[in-house]
Design a protein around this motif. Structure first.
Motif, PDB file in Angstrom:
ATOM      1  N   GLY A   1      11.421  -4.743  -7.796  1.00  0.00           N
ATOM      2  CA  GLY A   1      11.066  -5.943  -7.397  1.00  0.00           C
ATOM      3  C   GLY A   1       9.684  -6.342  -7.194  1.00  0.00           C
ATOM      4  N   ALA A   2       9.278  -7.196  -6.816  1.00  0.00           N
ATOM      5  CA  ALA A   2       7.848  -7.701  -6.727  1.00  0.00           C
ATOM      6  C   ALA A   2       7.011  -6.698  -5.623  1.00  0.00           C
ATOM      7  N   TRP A   3       6.458  -5.849  -5.890  1.00  0.00           N
ATOM      8  CA  TRP A   3       5.702  -4.985  -5.019  1.00  0.00           C
ATOM      9  C   TRP A   3       4.338  -5.597  -4.493  1.00  0.00           C
TER      10      TRP A   3
ATOM     11  N   LEU B   1       0.307 -11.312  -8.154  1.00  0.00           N
ATOM     12  CA  LEU B   1       1.041 -11.292  -9.484  1.00  0.00           C
ATOM     13  C   LEU B   1       0.705 -12.326 -10.356  1.00  0.00           C
ATOM     14  N   ALA B   2       0.120 -13.611 -10.107  1.00  0.00           N
ATOM     15  CA  ALA B   2      -0.069 -14.592 -10.484  1.00  0.00           C
ATOM     16  C   ALA B   2      -1.575 -14.061 -11.493  1.00  0.00           C
ATOM     17  N   GLN B   3      -2.554 -13.423 -10.737  1.00  0.00           N
ATOM     18  CA  GLN B   3      -3.766 -13.238 -11.194  1.00  0.00           C
ATOM     19  C   GLN B   3      -3.224 -11.974 -12.526  1.00  0.00           C
TER      20      GLN B   3
ATOM     21  N   VAL C   1      -8.371   2.888 -10.477  1.00  0.00           N
ATOM     22  CA  VAL C   1      -6.678   2.449 -10.388  1.00  0.00           C
ATOM     23  C   VAL C   1      -6.574   1.182 -10.800  1.00  0.00           C
ATOM     24  N   LEU C   2      -5.769   1.023 -11.798  1.00  0.00           N
ATOM     25  CA  LEU C   2      -5.348  -0.120 -12.292  1.00  0.00           C
ATOM     26  C   LEU C   2      -4.229  -0.844 -11.651  1.00  0.00           C
ATOM     27  N   ILE C   3      -3.946  -1.888 -11.519  1.00  0.00           N
ATOM     28  CA  ILE C   3      -3.053  -2.597 -10.683  1.00  0.00           C
ATOM     29  C   ILE C   3      -2.171  -3.270 -11.809  1.00  0.00           C
ATOM     30  N   THR C   4      -0.792  -2.912 -11.840  1.00  0.00           N
ATOM     31  CA  THR C   4       0.199  -3.676 -12.808  1.00  0.00           C
ATOM     32  C   THR C   4       1.598  -4.118 -12.126  1.00  0.00           C
ATOM     33  N   ILE C   5       2.119  -4.963 -12.904  1.00  0.00           N
ATOM     34  CA  ILE C   5       3.378  -5.316 -12.206  1.00  0.00           C
ATOM     35  C   ILE C   5       4.412  -4.095 -11.954  1.00  0.00           C
ATOM     36  N   ASP C   6       4.255  -3.126 -12.939  1.00  0.00           N
ATOM     37  CA  ASP C   6       5.149  -1.850 -12.554  1.00  0.00           C
ATOM     38  C   ASP C   6       4.760  -0.909 -11.600  1.00  0.00           C
ATOM     39  N   GLY C   7       3.565  -0.967 -11.018  1.00  0.00           N
ATOM     40  CA  GLY C   7       2.953  -0.146 -10.177  1.00  0.00           C
ATOM     41  C   GLY C   7       1.360   0.176 -10.672  1.00  0.00           C
ATOM     42  N   PRO C   8       0.818   1.056  -9.952  1.00  0.00           N
ATOM     43  CA  PRO C   8      -0.563   1.512 -10.205  1.00  0.00           C
ATOM     44  C   PRO C   8      -0.701   2.368 -11.337  1.00  0.00           C
ATOM     45  N   ARG C   9      -1.730   2.445 -11.959  1.00  0.00           N
ATOM     46  CA  ARG C   9      -1.982   3.677 -13.087  1.00  0.00           C
ATOM     47  C   ARG C   9      -3.620   4.025 -12.946  1.00  0.00           C
TER      48      ARG C   9
ATOM     49  N   VAL D   1       0.818  -1.202  -0.206  1.00  0.00           N
ATOM     50  CA  VAL D   1       0.047  -0.126  -0.051  1.00  0.00           C
ATOM     51  C   VAL D   1       0.848   1.011   0.103  1.00  0.00           C
ATOM     52  N   LEU D   2       2.023   1.323   0.565  1.00  0.00           N
ATOM     53  CA  LEU D   2       2.954   2.357   0.594  1.00  0.00           C
ATOM     54  C   LEU D   2       3.467   2.400  -0.766  1.00  0.00           C
ATOM     55  N   THR D   3       3.607   1.306  -1.505  1.00  0.00           N
ATOM     56  CA  THR D   3       4.197   1.656  -3.050  1.00  0.00           C
ATOM     57  C   THR D   3       2.799   2.149  -3.710  1.00  0.00           C
ATOM     58  N   LEU D   4       1.652   1.644  -3.429  1.00  0.00           N
ATOM     59  CA  LEU D   4       0.676   2.026  -4.087  1.00  0.00           C
ATOM     60  C   LEU D   4       0.488   3.463  -3.838  1.00  0.00           C
TER      61      LEU D   4
END
Length: 322
Positions: free
Chosen positions: A277-279, A285-287, A144-152, A115-118
């Motif tokens: 890395g994996a946030w 991530l699997a989803q 808010v869309l969730i991606t491997i590289d962060g939110p959008r 959530v801090l990274t979000l």
């Protein structure tokens, strides 16, 4: 994504539609492919709004400004036709689920570090949106869309065009524009909105992300009761971990916009480095991987009888963001 229904168009502008992503107060949202092969999201405007000259004027103005927002933390505006019988706007398609889907359906509340990274990504998105003179006005988990590289962040600036034809943020029947659980006190009271309004909404989004609950309760007792609590009562943050995240969210949810934490102040707390890395938890991530595979498997739908394929008439290239 749902298949196209018989009443849905097969093309909009230079884009071939692949399916329907959703719909809302503004209109329909479609997954589409440009003639260059780029996957985009195309949002159309509902007919009642399209008949409003003031809406069209503001819609065109907001699209022009939104094109200037950088695309690192947002879905960039790529193309639009504000003069069409059914106005539309095309943005880059983000291959990821919404924060609402992740928290309420797929996984549940996210860990504190996630959530801090979000928060950092959303703050950088708001910084870029506010820098061109826009206020999002509808920051919520569904945007808010969730991606491997962060939110959008999606749908920035569009709500202001909607707001402009309804008079001070109110619909013609008197209901407030926005999502009741994710509105600022000043938005509920119909006051002029500034960047501080988006910060309050951010606080509600982050509280939801880490607890799975809204900080001012649900609409079970009615939307007006929820809005009263937002204006008059303190948020319920019992499920938010003590420390940095609790302080950040509390700073966002100050009732007074003049003393509420600013985006710049909050970025000093979260930093502005992209995720390393994996946030996200492994299950999320699997989803995301499954979501990407479904997109790759999307095929062009069969045309309806009597309709023409896009290649029958070469379409102009979609303009790139300014």
């Amino acid at each position: 994504m749902r298949p196209l229904a018989p009443e849905d168009p097969r093309t909009i502008g230079a884009y071939q539609l692949l399916g329907k992503l959703g719909e809302g107060g503004m209109g329909q949202v479609y997954l589409a492919r440009s003639d260059r092969g780029r996957t985009v999201a195309v949002k159309t405007v509902q007919p009642a709004l399209a008949r409003e000259p003031e809406f069209r004027r503001r819609f065109a103005q907001e699209i022009t400004i939104a094109r200037r927002v950088g695309g690192q933390w947002t879905a960039p505006v790529l193309d639009a036709d504000t003069e069409a019988e059914t106005p539309w706007v095309a943005t880059g398609y983000i291959a990821g689920p919404t924060l609402n889907q992740v928290v309420s359906e797929d996984y549940g509340p996210l860990p504190e570090q996630s959530v801090l990274t979000l928060a950092s990504g959303l703050l950088q998105a708001l910084r870029d949106i506010h820098a061109v003179g826009l206020v999002h006005r509808d920051l919520k988990p569904a945007n808010v869309l969730i991606t491997i590289d962060g939110p959008r962040v999606i749908d920035f600036g569009i709500a202001r065009a909607y707001d402009g034809v309804t008079g001070g943020g109110l619909t013609r029947t008197g209901s407030v524009i926005g999502s009741p659980g994710f509105m600022s006190p000043e938005q509920i009271m119909g006051k002029r909105l500034t960047a501080a309004s988006d910060v309050f909404c951010l606080g509600s989004v982050l509280a939801y992300a880490v607890t799975g609950r809204l900080p001012f309760g649900t609409t079970d007792s009615g939307g007006h009761a929820l809005m009263y609590r937002i204006v008059q009562e303190e948020p319920e943050l019992g499920g938010v971990p003590e420390g940095q995240l609790r302080e950040l969210i509390s700073g966002c949810l100050n009732k007074d916009p003049d003393v509420r934490s600013s985006v710049a102040e909050l970025l000093e707390v979260t930093g502005s480095e992209p995720p390393s890395g994996a946030w996200l938890p492994a299950e999320v991530l699997a989803q995301l991987g499954r979501h990407a595979v479904r997109l790759l498997d999307s095929e062009d739908p069969d045309p309806l009888p009597g309709t023409r394929q896009p290649q029958d008439t070469p379409a102009p290239a979609a303009p790139q963001p300014a």
